[in-house]
Every structure is written in structure tokens, then in C-alpha cells.
Design a protein around this motif. Structure first.
Motif, mmCIF file in Angstrom:
data_model
loop_
_atom_site.group_PDB
_atom_site.id
_atom_site.type_symbol
_atom_site.label_atom_id
_atom_site.label_comp_id
_atom_site.label_asym_id
_atom_site.label_seq_id
_atom_site.Cartn_x
_atom_site.Cartn_y
_atom_site.Cartn_z
ATOM 1 N N GLU A 81 0.839 -1.207 0.000
ATOM 2 C CA GLU A 81 0.000 0.000 0.000
ATOM 3 C C GLU A 81 0.868 1.250 0.000
ATOM 4 O O GLU A 81 1.810 1.364 0.788
ATOM 5 C CB GLU A 81 -0.915 -0.008 1.234
ATOM 6 N N LYS A 82 0.555 2.176 -0.895
ATOM 7 C CA LYS A 82 1.332 3.404 -1.030
ATOM 8 C C LYS A 82 0.434 4.609 -0.793
ATOM 9 O O LYS A 82 -0.776 4.562 -1.045
ATOM 10 C CB LYS A 82 1.969 3.473 -2.417
ATOM 11 N N LYS A 83 1.066 5.676 -0.373
ATOM 12 C CA LYS A 83 0.326 6.902 -0.101
ATOM 13 C C LYS A 83 -0.295 7.422 -1.396
ATOM 14 O O LYS A 83 0.364 7.540 -2.424
ATOM 15 C CB LYS A 83 1.258 7.957 0.489
ATOM 16 N N GLY A 84 -1.562 7.705 -1.336
ATOM 17 C CA GLY A 84 -2.274 8.194 -2.512
ATOM 18 C C GLY A 84 -2.854 7.080 -3.362
ATOM 19 O O GLY A 84 -3.595 7.349 -4.313
ATOM 20 N N ARG A 85 -2.508 5.832 -3.023
ATOM 21 C CA ARG A 85 -3.037 4.700 -3.814
ATOM 22 C C ARG A 85 -3.670 3.657 -2.875
ATOM 23 O O ARG A 85 -3.574 2.458 -3.105
ATOM 24 C CB ARG A 85 -1.923 4.051 -4.629
ATOM 25 N N GLU A 86 -4.322 4.171 -1.825
ATOM 26 C CA GLU A 86 -4.896 3.283 -0.829
ATOM 27 C C GLU A 86 -5.952 2.353 -1.417
ATOM 28 O O GLU A 86 -6.167 1.233 -0.942
ATOM 29 C CB GLU A 86 -5.511 4.093 0.317
ATOM 30 N N ASP A 87 -6.653 2.796 -2.432
ATOM 31 C CA ASP A 87 -7.723 1.999 -3.021
ATOM 32 C C ASP A 87 -7.291 1.214 -4.258
ATOM 33 O O ASP A 87 -8.117 0.606 -4.940
ATOM 34 C CB ASP A 87 -8.901 2.924 -3.414
ATOM 35 N N TYR A 88 -5.967 1.225 -4.522
ATOM 36 C CA TYR A 88 -5.475 0.542 -5.726
ATOM 37 C C TYR A 88 -5.549 -0.985 -5.551
ATOM 38 O O TYR A 88 -5.127 -1.531 -4.538
ATOM 39 C CB TYR A 88 -4.044 0.953 -6.017
#
Length: 353
Positions: A73-80
Motif C-alpha cells: 500500500e502506497k500513499k495516494g493509492r490506498e484503493d489501488y
């Protein structure tokens, strides 16, 4: 921080313990330093399985690491949500086929080795020994030679020696890890295996099947000597005279006490069949007292005086008249002079502790 330090200390302690334990053992009591045909074949299978397991571990670890790093999980891509591969027939075939292939890679040489070690085609033209497991000692009967011994099995280097293994009581297991694998000794049937030592030496043998309170003390030795020395040993054993009188006066008294206390009812000297207790032929060259103690007169006296304290559950306890220490010393002196051959463990390089 303190949480991680605790884990690090635990890891370091376990690593140190593993290093210390890896140095434990005896040179001629290990399957990791093969000096015989069976042990060498077993080592080849172990190495193959370790290579396969290591390769699988490394590949899985790499794939796992890539997945964790790439799809974390990366910042700004929580819903990826990454592309899903569920139902991918190609992948499912690959990760199903690979384990099957690895099983065959391991199974085929293993089966070949099992049949190789069970081959008895050369048995009739080779040395044959009947091995009998007893609580808690081993008896060896050299077929066609009229030679009976106990606890020490003499074999020639570089020759296959076939063993017909059986038990007289409970299930035991004959195991000399440095030169061969193990074979169960059953009361109901005879199991056959062969051993072949590559080098002269005294090899430690163990019972590898829980058989009673002194199971861990049911040791024996395989003494591998040159062919010439083995031939000489055979000739010496054939010429043993069980009624020979010792030259030493104390030993002569000991022989009288040995006979007076009816020790021959359980033991034998010479080619007599297996009895209740071990055959005492060539006892002076025995590698151990009771299979586990240093072969000294003092230890032999202690064994005669109180065998139960040394090997709990043995069949000798309570089956002979009580003797004084002086009488036990005389009997021990007699037994320590039963030197029937110049071929002994020292001929094979001695016992390696």
C-alpha cells in the motif's frame, strides 16, 4: 525499539545454539560423513532433497519479496487493486506441474537407491552374518564359519557383508550411520541388508528403535579391517579353545569362579549358539564393557557387581549368585585375558571418541 532488540537477541541465541549443536557428535557416528556404500547413497539422496528444497525456498522468497515491495500500500493509492490472476489457466498449470515434476525428480533416484540397497544377488557368494537383537545387546553368527561373537562385528574393507537381521524379543533396529542405513530387527521375520565399509576403522552402531529402558545404551561396533587381517581373525576365532586355562594365577581363580557361579549357563566362549547373554569370545579385545563403558577392568568389576545401575532392565540382574568385590575382580581378570586374536580394534585404527 526494545521490541526489536528482544527479537534480535533471541535470533542470535538460537543461531549460537545451532552452531554449538552442529559440532556435537562422534566422527564415526554420523550419516553426514559417509564411509560406506549405503551411507554414501543415503547422503546423495539427502543432498538432492536439500538442493530441491533450497531452490524452492529461494524462488518462493524472491516472488514473495517482489509481491510485497511492488504491491504494498502506497500513499495516494490506498484503493489501488492490482490485476487479479484468479482463474489464469496457464499459471494454475505451471504451479501444479512444478511440484509434480519435483516429486518425480526426488522419487525416481530414491526408488532406484532403495532397490539397489535391497539387492541380494551377491549374497550367496559373500560373507553372511546372522544378526540377532536382544535387550540390550547384539549377537553375530558368521554363517558357514562356526564363529559366534557379540557386540563387535568384524568385516573386511571393500567387501559386501550381508546381514540377516532378526530379534529374539521386541523390535530393534540395526544402524551404523557412517557406513549404512538402518534395518529393523523383528521377532517374526528376517530382514536382509548389506554393509560395505570403504575405510578401516571402528564404526559406532546404535539401536534405532525404542525397545525398553536401556534402548539408548544398546550400542555396538563394526570393526572394519583389511582382507588379510579379517582372514587372520576368522582363523583365530575358529581355533578358540573355551576350556583353555589361563597362565595367571588370579585369572585361573577367576575362571573357577566363572564356572562355579554358572556363568556359562547364559554366556558362551567359542562357537556355541546364542544364549541368554552375550558371547564372550575374544572379550579382551572388546571395544566396550556392556556396550557403553570404557573397556577397563574397573568398569567390568562394576558391571559384574551391579549391572542394573549401568543398564536398567538387563537380563543379567538377579540371575547369578551374589559375588564379593574380590571375586568380581578375579572374574574380571579372567575375562580380560580372553585374548584370542592379534586382530583387534587397534588394527583398524582404534576407537575414535
Amino acid at each position: 525499539m526494545s521490541h526489536w532488540m528482544g527479537k534480535l537477541k533471541t535470533l542470535l541465541m538460537l543461531s549460537f545454539t545451532a552452531i554449538v549443536l552442529s559440532a556435537c557428535g562422534k566422527e564415526n557416528l554420523t550419516a553426514l560423513d559417509p564411509k560406506g556404500y549405503g551411507a554414501e547413497k543415503s547422503m546423495d539422496i539427502m543432498i538432492l532433497s536439500i538442493v530441491i528444497m533450497t531452490a524452492v525456498f529461494i524462488i518462493v522468497a524472491i516472488i514473495f519479496t517482489i509481491a510485497v515491495v511492488r504491491f504494498r500500500e502506497k500513499k495516494g493509492r490506498e484503493d489501488y487493486i492490482p490485476k487479479q490472476v484468479e482463474g489464469n489457466h496457464t499459471l494454475e498449470i505451471v504451479w501444479t506441474a512444478i511440484p509434480i515434476v519435483l516429486v518425480f525428480v526426488l522419487a525416481i533416484p530414491t526408488i532406484i537407491t532403495i532397490f539397489d540397497l535391497a539387492d541380494t544377488a551377491e549374497a550367496e557368494s559373500s560373507i553372511k552374518v546372522e544378526v540377532t537383537g536382544n535387550q540390550y545387546w547384539w549377537h553375530f553368527d558368521y554363517k558357514g564359519e562356526e564363529i559366534q561373537t557379540s557386540q563387535d562385528l568384524y568385516v573386511p574393507v571393500g567387501k559386501k557383508v550381508y546381514l540377516d537381521i532378526q530379534s529374539s524379543d521386541v523390535i530393534h533396529s540395526f544402524w551404523v550411520p557412517t557406513i549404512s542405513g538402518k534395518m529393523d530387527a523383528n521377532p517374526e521375520n528376517v530382514n536382509t541388508m548389506f554393509i560395505e565399509a570403504y575405510e578401516e576403522g571402528v564404526y559406532w552402531g546404535k539401536c534405532a528403535e525404542l525397545c525398553g529402558p536401556s534402548h539408548s545404551l544398546m550400542d555396538f561396533k563394526v570393526v572394519a579391517v583389511s582382507q588379510d587381517e579379517f582372514d587372520q581373525w576368522v582363523e583365530d576365532m575358529k581355533n578358540v579353545n573355551p576350556e583353555e586355562k589361563p597362565q595367571d594365577a588370579v585369572a585361573s581363580e577367576g575362571q573357577g569362579l566363572f564356572e562355579a557361579n554358572n556363568c556359562m549357563a547364559c554366556h558362551a566362549i567359542g562357537s556355541s549358539p546364542v544364549a541368554v547373554g552375550p558371547n564372550l569370545t575374544n572379550y579382551a579385545n572388546r571395544t566396550a564393557v556392556a556396550g557403553i563403558l570404557e573397556p577397563t577392568k574397573e568398569n567390568l568389576v562394576d558391571w559384574i557387581m551391579d549391572p542394573e545401575s549401568i543398564k536398567p532392565g538387563n537380563k543379567m540382574t538377579g540371575n547369578y549368585p551374589e559375588v564379593s568385590r574380590d571375586e568380581a575382580e578375579k572374574i574380571a581378570e579372567y575375562l580380560m585375558q580372553l585374548d584370542h586374536s592379534d586382530v583387534n580394534p587397534e588394527s583398524a585404527g582404534g576407537i575414535i571418541d
